[in-house]
Scaffold this motif. Sequence first.
Motif, short mmCIF file in Angstrom:
data_model
loop_
_atom_site.label_atom_id
_atom_site.label_comp_id
_atom_site.label_asym_id
_atom_site.label_seq_id
_atom_site.Cartn_x
_atom_site.Cartn_y
_atom_site.Cartn_z
N PRO A 152 -5.67 -2.08 2.74
CA PRO A 152 -7.05 -1.27 3.08
C PRO A 152 -6.73 0.09 2.66
O PRO A 152 -5.68 0.76 2.53
N TRP A 154 -8.12 4.44 4.01
CA TRP A 154 -8.18 5.03 5.25
C TRP A 154 -9.61 5.34 5.56
O TRP A 154 -9.80 5.64 6.82
N VAL A 156 -12.62 3.41 6.04
CA VAL A 156 -13.18 2.53 7.09
C VAL A 156 -11.97 1.53 7.36
O VAL A 156 -11.97 0.25 7.02
N THR A 160 -12.06 -2.80 6.80
CA THR A 160 -11.56 -3.10 5.45
C THR A 160 -10.30 -3.96 5.51
O THR A 160 -9.90 -4.72 4.59
N LYS A 178 -0.80 -3.65 4.89
CA LYS A 178 -0.21 -2.34 4.62
C LYS A 178 -1.35 -1.37 4.72
O LYS A 178 -2.03 -0.98 3.86
N ALA A 209 2.61 2.23 4.98
CA ALA A 209 3.47 2.67 3.77
C ALA A 209 2.77 3.61 2.72
O ALA A 209 1.30 3.48 2.66
N PHE A 228 -7.32 -6.02 -2.22
CA PHE A 228 -7.21 -4.80 -2.13
C PHE A 228 -8.55 -3.99 -1.78
O PHE A 228 -9.58 -4.65 -2.38
N THR A 229 -8.70 -2.96 -1.06
CA THR A 229 -9.81 -2.10 -1.10
C THR A 229 -9.38 -0.71 -1.26
O THR A 229 -8.30 -0.44 -0.69
N ALA A 234 -6.33 2.98 -8.86
CA ALA A 234 -5.28 1.86 -8.00
C ALA A 234 -5.70 0.30 -8.16
O ALA A 234 -4.79 -0.48 -8.70
N GLU A 252 -11.81 -4.68 -3.94
CA GLU A 252 -13.21 -3.68 -3.56
C GLU A 252 -12.92 -2.38 -3.96
O GLU A 252 -12.11 -1.84 -3.26
N LEU A 253 -13.63 -1.63 -5.00
CA LEU A 253 -13.28 -0.56 -5.51
C LEU A 253 -14.43 0.62 -5.22
O LEU A 253 -15.07 0.30 -4.15
N PHE A 388 -16.70 11.18 -3.03
CA PHE A 388 -16.06 10.72 -1.78
C PHE A 388 -16.32 11.81 -0.71
O PHE A 388 -15.25 12.36 -0.10
N PHE A 451 -20.19 -9.59 -0.08
CA PHE A 451 -20.45 -8.04 -0.68
C PHE A 451 -19.05 -7.84 -1.56
O PHE A 451 -18.26 -8.53 -1.38
P1 NAD Z 1 -6.50 4.44 -2.69
O1 NAD Z 1 -6.85 3.62 -4.12
O2 NAD Z 1 -5.79 5.88 -3.06
O3 NAD Z 1 -5.51 3.75 -1.57
C1 NAD Z 1 -6.06 2.49 -1.19
C2 NAD Z 1 -4.89 1.69 -0.62
O4 NAD Z 1 -3.93 1.25 -1.56
C3 NAD Z 1 -3.90 2.63 0.31
O5 NAD Z 1 -3.44 2.09 1.38
C4 NAD Z 1 -2.72 3.18 -0.63
O6 NAD Z 1 -1.61 3.39 -0.09
C5 NAD Z 1 -2.58 1.82 -1.57
N1 NAD Z 1 -2.42 1.88 -2.91
C6 NAD Z 1 -2.68 3.05 -3.75
N2 NAD Z 1 -2.22 2.64 -4.96
C7 NAD Z 1 -1.75 1.48 -4.96
C8 NAD Z 1 -0.98 0.84 -5.75
N3 NAD Z 1 -0.63 1.17 -7.04
N4 NAD Z 1 -0.32 -0.51 -5.38
C9 NAD Z 1 -0.65 -0.81 -4.05
N5 NAD Z 1 -1.21 -0.07 -3.20
C10 NAD Z 1 -1.64 1.03 -3.45
O7 NAD Z 1 -7.69 4.81 -2.18
P2 NAD Z 1 -8.15 5.75 -0.92
O8 NAD Z 1 -8.22 6.94 -1.29
O9 NAD Z 1 -7.30 5.51 0.15
O10 NAD Z 1 -9.62 5.12 -0.60
C11 NAD Z 1 -10.98 5.62 -1.03
C12 NAD Z 1 -11.39 4.54 -2.17
O11 NAD Z 1 -11.49 3.28 -1.63
C13 NAD Z 1 -12.61 4.97 -2.68
O12 NAD Z 1 -12.59 5.00 -4.13
C14 NAD Z 1 -13.56 4.17 -2.18
O13 NAD Z 1 -14.81 4.00 -2.83
C15 NAD Z 1 -12.92 2.96 -2.12
N6 NAD Z 1 -13.48 1.78 -1.08
C16 NAD Z 1 -14.14 0.90 -1.72
C17 NAD Z 1 -14.57 -0.08 -0.68
C18 NAD Z 1 -15.25 -1.20 -0.95
O14 NAD Z 1 -15.55 -2.17 -0.23
N7 NAD Z 1 -15.64 -1.49 -2.50
C19 NAD Z 1 -14.42 0.20 0.70
C20 NAD Z 1 -13.92 1.37 1.08
C21 NAD Z 1 -13.32 2.16 0.31
#
Ligand code: NAD
Length: 481
Positions: A152, A154, A156, A160, A178, A209, A228-229, A234, A252-253, A388, A451
């Motif tokens: 998930p 950070w 929500v 998530t 994680k 982590a 993954f969200t 990523a 979920e991106l 964001f 969703f």
């Molecule tokens: P992020 O992609 O930087 O990180 C998300 C999670 O993935 C964290 O736990 C991070 O440590 C991990 N991570 C990052 N790169 C990775 C990789 N290559 N392999 C494995 N794990 C990895 O995102 P963020 O900044 O924490 O969150 C904000 C983003 O999340 C925004 O783009 C937002 O739109 C998206 N989001 C989407 C939804 C949805 O349901 N579609 C819901 C909430 C947030």
Amino acid sequence: MSLDRTAFYIDGDWAAPATSNTIRVVSPHTEQVIATVPEGSTADIDAAVAAARRAFDEGPWPRMSPQERIDVVQNFSNLYAAKLGEMAELITLEMGSPTSFANLAQSPAPWMQIETFLGIAREFPWEERRTGALGTDVIVRREPVGVVAAIPPWNVPQFTTMSKVVPALLAGCTMVVKPAPETPLDTYLMAELLHEAGVPAGVVNIVAADREAGAHLVAHPGVDKVAFTGSTAAGRKIAAVCGEQLKRVSLELGGKSAAIVLDDADLAATMEGLKFTALMNSGQACVAQTRILASRANYGNVVDALAETVAGMQVGDPMDPATEIGPMVAQRQQERVEKYIALGQEEGARVVLGGNGMPDGLSSGWYVRPTVFADVDNRMRIAQEEIFGPVLSVIPFDDVDDAVRIANDSEYGLAGTVWTGDVEGGIDVARRVRTGTYGVNTYTMDFAAPFGGYKASGVGREFGPEGLSHYTEVKSIYPPA
Ligand code: NAD
């Protein structure tokens, strides 16, 4: 009371970390360290996957009946219900979500997810007998997909996490969760509740982590599915690894959703709605409707009303119940939002509210000024890229067809709304916009319904029976005629 933690939750117990590395959880409001927790290394991830693998291959959980699993998840739900306040407060402390939002979405909504999934699991066709094409019986079974890596973000964190952990549990999977390094604390409370509820050892393992350890988890041969969200960047990397390994994956991106304000909309009610749909969680929401589309005829009215509405929102300490917009999660996020505000001005958009600098009355914390841009062209980067934060762009349209075209002119396809006096016409607009969810004069997620995202907003669906299906493999058994 100290919020510090010194262990991971692995194999039903508190496990000592493999290294002495730590994560410092910092309050976005005070900029002070509020807790220290161990930082997971690849060795910790390996231990967690090994425990999940054992629990899946040899443990009772995947072999229990759906009803037996439902009973344990119901225990968890009851325990969770008693901790909603504590959970919401933890999340406000760790990532700055305004308490007014946290007490709605950061813990009650996750709890509602658990209850909704329990209802879905009770009705789910875990095993059914069908009459096949040859006139003989076929048994169709939904079996657990295996070991799940749940990752998930950070913004929500419980919302998530629960959308992955609960269907995975109900389906009979085991998992490694994680959490993001910004928000590990809520997951520790969740671990205690799962433990107390009677979830067997090794079924849920939790290691907070960074992304490198996350990438190790994704690529781990012991993992069968990644849920993954997070960001689209990523998500692409994760999808590539899962594609190579033919692992199941749901993503979920990001989003850049549009709110279409039609001329027959009740403007005051629309503005009240946009306070939530555009700026929930201080704009740090994947579904935030940050492109506000207004007709050329009504453009000035919408811009003025929006600027007045956002100017009236209280910005500041997220613990204050009256606060509507809190700080950004981290300094890097504050800087990112400020860069976009500067970029919008360079691109020729007009700041009608906000702009760079600290909000009035605040001198510390990772705050930005809520900002409304007018004269935005949909091709500008501030209209195409996910910021964001509390930054809104008002974009003019010629007619409804043009509004739909602009809404669809995006790499993303997560959510959207239309605001109108004509509900049937609004539903027709909803049919034409290519997003996974869409609201007419509202935006409320219903956990009984799927969703997820079109296009670069994701792959797969969470919630509803569709969300549960993602944690199952389907098997057909042919008994003798
Ligand atoms: P992020 O992609 O930087 O990180 C998300 C999670 O993935 C964290 O736990 C991070 O440590 C991990 N991570 C990052 N790169 C990775 C990789 N290559 N392999 C494995 N794990 C990895 O995102 P963020 O900044 O924490 O969150 C904000 C983003 O999340 C925004 O783009 C937002 O739109 C998206 N989001 C989407 C939804 C949805 O349901 N579609 C819901 C909430 C947030």
